[in-house]
Design an enzyme around this catalytic site. Structure first.
Site, PDB file in Angstrom:
ATOM      1  N   LYS A 128      39.425  44.025  43.961  1.00 30.57           N
ATOM      2  CA  LYS A 128      40.718  44.493  43.463  1.00 30.57           C
ATOM      3  C   LYS A 128      40.625  45.962  43.100  1.00 30.57           C
ATOM      4  O   LYS A 128      39.629  46.387  42.501  1.00 30.57           O
ATOM      5  CB  LYS A 128      41.115  43.757  42.184  1.00 30.57           C
ATOM      6  CG  LYS A 128      41.681  42.394  42.381  1.00 30.57           C
ATOM      7  CD  LYS A 128      42.218  41.883  41.035  1.00 30.57           C
ATOM      8  CE  LYS A 128      42.551  40.415  41.144  1.00 30.57           C
ATOM      9  NZ  LYS A 128      43.002  39.871  39.849  1.00 30.57           N
ATOM     10  N   GLY A 139      50.847  45.310  42.865  1.00 29.74           N
ATOM     11  CA  GLY A 139      51.572  44.976  44.091  1.00 29.74           C
ATOM     12  C   GLY A 139      50.674  44.454  45.198  1.00 29.74           C
ATOM     13  O   GLY A 139      51.032  44.489  46.366  1.00 29.74           O
ATOM     14  N   GLY A 140      49.500  43.974  44.829  1.00 31.02           N
ATOM     15  CA  GLY A 140      48.611  43.366  45.837  1.00 31.02           C
ATOM     16  C   GLY A 140      47.906  44.374  46.735  1.00 31.02           C
ATOM     17  O   GLY A 140      47.171  43.984  47.633  1.00 31.02           O
ATOM     18  N   GLU A 179      49.082  37.594  32.139  1.00 34.11           N
ATOM     19  CA  GLU A 179      48.927  36.760  33.331  1.00 34.11           C
ATOM     20  C   GLU A 179      47.564  36.078  33.335  1.00 34.11           C
ATOM     21  O   GLU A 179      46.537  36.736  33.145  1.00 34.11           O
ATOM     22  CB  GLU A 179      49.066  37.612  34.595  1.00 34.11           C
ATOM     23  CG  GLU A 179      50.441  38.239  34.752  1.00 34.11           C
ATOM     24  CD  GLU A 179      50.646  38.906  36.100  1.00 34.11           C
ATOM     25  OE1 GLU A 179      51.810  39.012  36.534  1.00 34.11           O
ATOM     26  OE2 GLU A 179      49.649  39.340  36.728  1.00 34.11           O
ATOM     27  N   HIS A 214      48.979  30.475  39.159  1.00 35.06           N
ATOM     28  CA  HIS A 214      49.280  31.685  38.397  1.00 35.06           C
ATOM     29  C   HIS A 214      50.233  31.244  37.286  1.00 35.06           C
ATOM     30  O   HIS A 214      51.373  30.879  37.549  1.00 35.06           O
ATOM     31  CB  HIS A 214      49.947  32.722  39.312  1.00 35.06           C
ATOM     32  CG  HIS A 214      50.432  33.948  38.584  1.00 35.06           C
ATOM     33  ND1 HIS A 214      50.028  35.220  38.909  1.00 35.06           N
ATOM     34  CD2 HIS A 214      51.294  34.097  37.537  1.00 35.06           C
ATOM     35  CE1 HIS A 214      50.620  36.092  38.104  1.00 35.06           C
ATOM     36  NE2 HIS A 214      51.390  35.430  37.268  1.00 35.06           N
ATOM     37  N   HIS A 219      50.050  37.508  48.044  1.00 38.46           N
ATOM     38  CA  HIS A 219      49.675  37.611  46.634  1.00 38.46           C
ATOM     39  C   HIS A 219      50.813  38.153  45.773  1.00 38.46           C
ATOM     40  O   HIS A 219      50.579  38.677  44.687  1.00 38.46           O
ATOM     41  CB  HIS A 219      48.431  38.488  46.427  1.00 38.46           C
ATOM     42  CG  HIS A 219      47.191  37.909  47.014  1.00 38.46           C
ATOM     43  ND1 HIS A 219      46.700  36.685  46.648  1.00 38.46           N
ATOM     44  CD2 HIS A 219      46.335  38.375  47.941  1.00 38.46           C
ATOM     45  CE1 HIS A 219      45.600  36.428  47.314  1.00 38.46           C
ATOM     46  NE2 HIS A 219      45.356  37.426  48.132  1.00 38.46           N
ATOM     47  N   LYS A 271      42.900  47.976  35.421  1.00 33.21           N
ATOM     48  CA  LYS A 271      42.550  46.556  35.368  1.00 33.21           C
ATOM     49  C   LYS A 271      41.173  46.341  34.750  1.00 33.21           C
ATOM     50  O   LYS A 271      40.944  45.343  34.075  1.00 33.21           O
ATOM     51  CB  LYS A 271      42.578  45.951  36.773  1.00 33.21           C
ATOM     52  CG  LYS A 271      43.985  45.671  37.318  1.00 33.21           C
ATOM     53  CD  LYS A 271      43.905  44.878  38.612  1.00 33.21           C
ATOM     54  CE  LYS A 271      45.185  44.960  39.443  1.00 33.21           C
ATOM     55  NZ  LYS A 271      46.190  43.956  39.114  1.00 33.21           N
ATOM     56  N   ARG A 315      55.769  45.360  30.137  1.00 34.80           N
ATOM     57  CA  ARG A 315      57.184  45.627  30.420  1.00 34.80           C
ATOM     58  C   ARG A 315      57.906  44.302  30.583  1.00 34.80           C
ATOM     59  O   ARG A 315      57.293  43.246  30.514  1.00 34.80           O
ATOM     60  CB  ARG A 315      57.302  46.401  31.731  1.00 34.80           C
ATOM     61  CG  ARG A 315      56.570  45.653  32.851  1.00 34.80           C
ATOM     62  CD  ARG A 315      56.802  46.234  34.220  1.00 34.80           C
ATOM     63  NE  ARG A 315      55.820  45.761  35.178  1.00 34.80           N
ATOM     64  CZ  ARG A 315      55.861  44.620  35.842  1.00 34.80           C
ATOM     65  NH1 ARG A 315      56.852  43.780  35.613  1.00 34.80           N
ATOM     66  NH2 ARG A 315      54.934  44.289  36.713  1.00 34.80           N
TER      67      ARG A 315
END
Ligand code: ADP
Length: 669
Positions: A158, A164-165, A275, A208, A235, A116, A292
């Site tokens: 994060k 997957g939160g 996103e 989102h 989330h 990330k 993906r």
């Protein structure tokens, strides 16, 4: 085009890919683990190869086994679906080495977006707006703390390697920072073997909104509009829609262009999703790029009329994008509801078990169901507990939403706890109708959506009682051997007693609560009718059974209900309600909330992640004792009282069955 495609996945997405491949004349190869020997995707594919034991890391995540299967079957391409190996750069590169086409972006693009923080650095350089935050290398606590102080609270921690939160925690003020950081690092180390963190400004009530992009080998890139995925629990997405309500043309174009720019910055190819968080003032910020096909891609297909898997195959086969930006059109509105085996009333705890009963709405131009299971199949502990995706389309949002609520009311599952009622309440809520969307929606509307759909006993209790009486009579009639006098009182089961009203009494256990119902038969000559009494009310009822359909009349109100019966449990569905019930023995009064013995049992089949206290050391009530994981979700077992753990029955890493006793606890005197 390819001649034979191996699908390195399972469940609904494997089935969905097989359908498109078949339409394009491409032969399909499924792979399966022990748990999936008789799964639907295996049955649907032209051929199928066994790849190993049930745990994903020994089968669906086993690169060697999958490449071996591709070699054996002579597949010239592999579609990874989503999850599993779909964002694994090593797998992608190994496919290339073996001369099999990986349906997805080049390994370099997967790698670039895999972290990330590295992704954010690339995007920043490409001029893509980021959420204010810190995504540097320096990871010592003091440094992270001062970065958070600079950003200003609340902040969001994060995991850099996250997904997957997991390893994600909000910190409201500086005093909590160190404790939350330690917890997030622990979660991240457990889940990803990497505890590196990034910090973002925690936006208040953002939406989102993500953009579907597509690129080809020739350097063309387009966006296929956006999806609003603000409706989330933990989330994680649960209900998505396209287009995003209220997005004006200018913002849509700017977000779309930015997403394509982001994809081009990493030489992307194929389907990808960028996103964004969309702030209330219309600013948008890059969050991450998923390299993906997304779970929620069908809503995009519904509004564009395209098949994204077909596009993926064409682009991977070297063809140019089928359409350019100017040729793309957006038509109508679509929703996707993810139907999960999980319990919204228990913090969305995943459920496992047999899908004893499954009846779905009829598919049409308006209703699409993507599923990988059939009635009788097992939702196992090994994989994601999603049962199906229910996708609806109509010309406008209000009409599509009405379709969604109707289809959810007709989506009937027995034998498993699901989130269908929860989704129904959500889709029927006034705020959702008004499209007041943001990622805190579910929390903010708890009252309205966290209840069972049938907490109005107005019709469900009389219907349940009526069903039981009619079913009993039906069974008695069937049991009566031919030749016996059909009019004999002895071959009836209608509660008839000499000189007594024809009375049945039931204790119904409805969603955990027991309800006393009596049902008295009236007036035998004019066809049967009954007086159903419960909770101080009496309702006149009559009806008949046609298979599992109950045609009922309650005080002149004609109703239909479907009833599924399995191993002593019943599910009753009407257009407005769905309840599960069973028959209890009369006395169930021994409720004891002080120390629920079940609180120390595994709430589901899963793996022990960690033991959090030492045996025989003192703990306080509600202290976390043990963490168990099933289907990608963690659940914490807490101390039922002040006391100590005398003995843990399992060690970290061990698999336990749902309901198993996990530990011996001794409360203080
Ligand atoms: P993961 O990859 O673990 O799923 P994401 O980075 O995609 O995590 O974030 C998941 C969700 O968390 C988002 O959809 C959003 O609801 C919420 N979220 C993420 N970052 C922020 C932020 N900076 N502020 C507010 N909410 C956020």
């Amino acid at each position: 085009m390819f001649s034979k495609l191996l699908i390195a996945n399972r469940g609904e997405i494997a089935c969905r890919i097989i359908r498109t491949a078949r339409r394009l004349g491409v032969a399909t190869v499924a792979v399966y683990s022990d748990a999936d020997r008789s799964a639907l995707h295996v049955e649907m594919a032209d051929e199928a190869l066994y790849i190993g034991p049930s745990p994903a890391r020994e089968s669906y995540l086993n690169v060697e086994a999958i490449l071996g299967a591709a070699r054996k079957a002579g597949a010239d391409a592999i579609h990874p679906g989503y999850g599993f190996l779909s964002e694994n750069a090593t797998f992608c590169a190994s496919c290339a080495e073996q001369g099999v086409v990986f349906i997805g972006p080049p390994a370099s693009a997967i790698e670039a977006m895999g972290s990330k923080s590295a992704a954010k650095t690339i995007m920043q350089q490409a001029g893509v707006p980021l959420v204010p935050g810190y995504h540097g290398e320096e990871q010592d606590t003091a440094h992270l703390k001062s970065a958070a102080d600079d950003i200003g609270y609340p902040v969001l921690l994060k995991a850099v390697a996250g997904g997957g939160g997991k390893g994600m925690r909000a910190v409201d003020d500086e005093r909590q920072f160190e404790a939350e950081l330690a917890a997030a690092q622990r979660e991240a180390a457990n889940a990803f073997g990497d505890q590196a963190m990034l910090i973002e400004k925690y936006l208040q009530r953002p939406r989102h909104v993500e953009i579907q992009v597509f690129c080809d080998d020739a350097g063309n890139g387009v966006y296929l509009y956006e999806r609003d995925c603000s409706i989330q629990r933990r989330h994680q997405k649960i209900l998505e829609e396209a287009p995003a309500p209220g997005l004006d043309e200018d913002l849509r174009r700017r977000m779309g262009d930015t997403a394509v720019q982001a994809a081009k910055a990493i030489d992307y190819r194929g389907a990808g999703t960028v996103e964004f968080l969309l702030d209330r003032d219309g600013e948008f910020y890059f969050m991450e790029m998923n390299t993906r096909l997304q779970v929620e891609h069908p809503v995009t297909e519904m509004i564009t009329g395209l098949d994204l898997v077909e596009w993926q195959l064409r682009v991977a086969a070297g063809e140019p994008l089928p359409l350019c930006q100017a040729e793309l059109t957006l038509d109508g509105h679509a929703f996707e509801a993810r139907i999960y085996a999980e319990d919204p009333l228990r913090d969305f705890l995943p459920a496992t078990g047999t899908l004893s009963y499954l009846s779905t709405p009829t598919e049409s131009r308006h209703v699409r169901i993507d599923s990988g299971v059939r009635q009788g199949d097992e939702i196992s502990v090994y994989y994601d507990p999603m049962v199906a995706k229910l996708v609806v389309w109509d010309e406008s949002r209000p009409r599509a939403l009405q379709r969604l609520a109707n289809a959810l009311a007709q989506f009937r599952i027995g034998g498993l706890t699901t989130n269908i009622d929860f989704l129904y309440n959500l889709a029927s809520s006034a705020a959702f109708h008004r499209a007041e969307l943001d990622t805190g929606f579910i929390e903010r509307h708890r009252e309205e959506i966290f209840h069972q759909r049938a907490d109005d006993p107005g019709s469900t209790i009389p219907l349940a009682a009526l069903y039981l009486v009619l079913a009993q009579q039906r069974d008695a009639t069937r049991a009566g051997a031919p030749g016996k006098d059909p009019w004999s009182p002895w071959s009836e089961a209608n509660g008839w007693r000499l000189n007594e009203p024809h009375l049945h009494r039931y204790t119904l256990l409805i969603q955990g609560e027991s309800r006393e119902v009596s049902i008295e038969q009236q007036n035998r000559r004019k066809g049967r009718s009954y007086l159903v009494s419960y909770d101080g009310t009496t309702v006149r009822a009559s009806g008949e059974l046609q298979g599992d359909l109950l045609l009922a009349d309650l005080e002149g109100h004609r109703l239909q209900a479907t009833i599924a019966e399995y191993e002593g449990d019943y599910s009753l569905y009407t257009t407005g309600a769905a309840i599960q019930f069973s028959l209890a023995s009369a006395d169930l009064g021994e409720e004891d909330n002080t120390a629920d013995p079940n609180s120390l049992c595994a709430p589901m089949t899963g793996t022990i992640v960690s033991l959090l206290v030492d045996e025989n050391s003192a703990v306080a009530r509600d202290d976390p004792l043990l963490v168990i994981e099933a289907m990608k979700m963690e659940h914490t077992i807490r101390a039922p009282a002040d006391g100590r753990v005398v003995d843990f029955y399992y060690r970290a890493g061990e698999l336990v069955d749902g309901g198993a006793h996990l530990l011996e606890f001794r409360a203080d005197e």
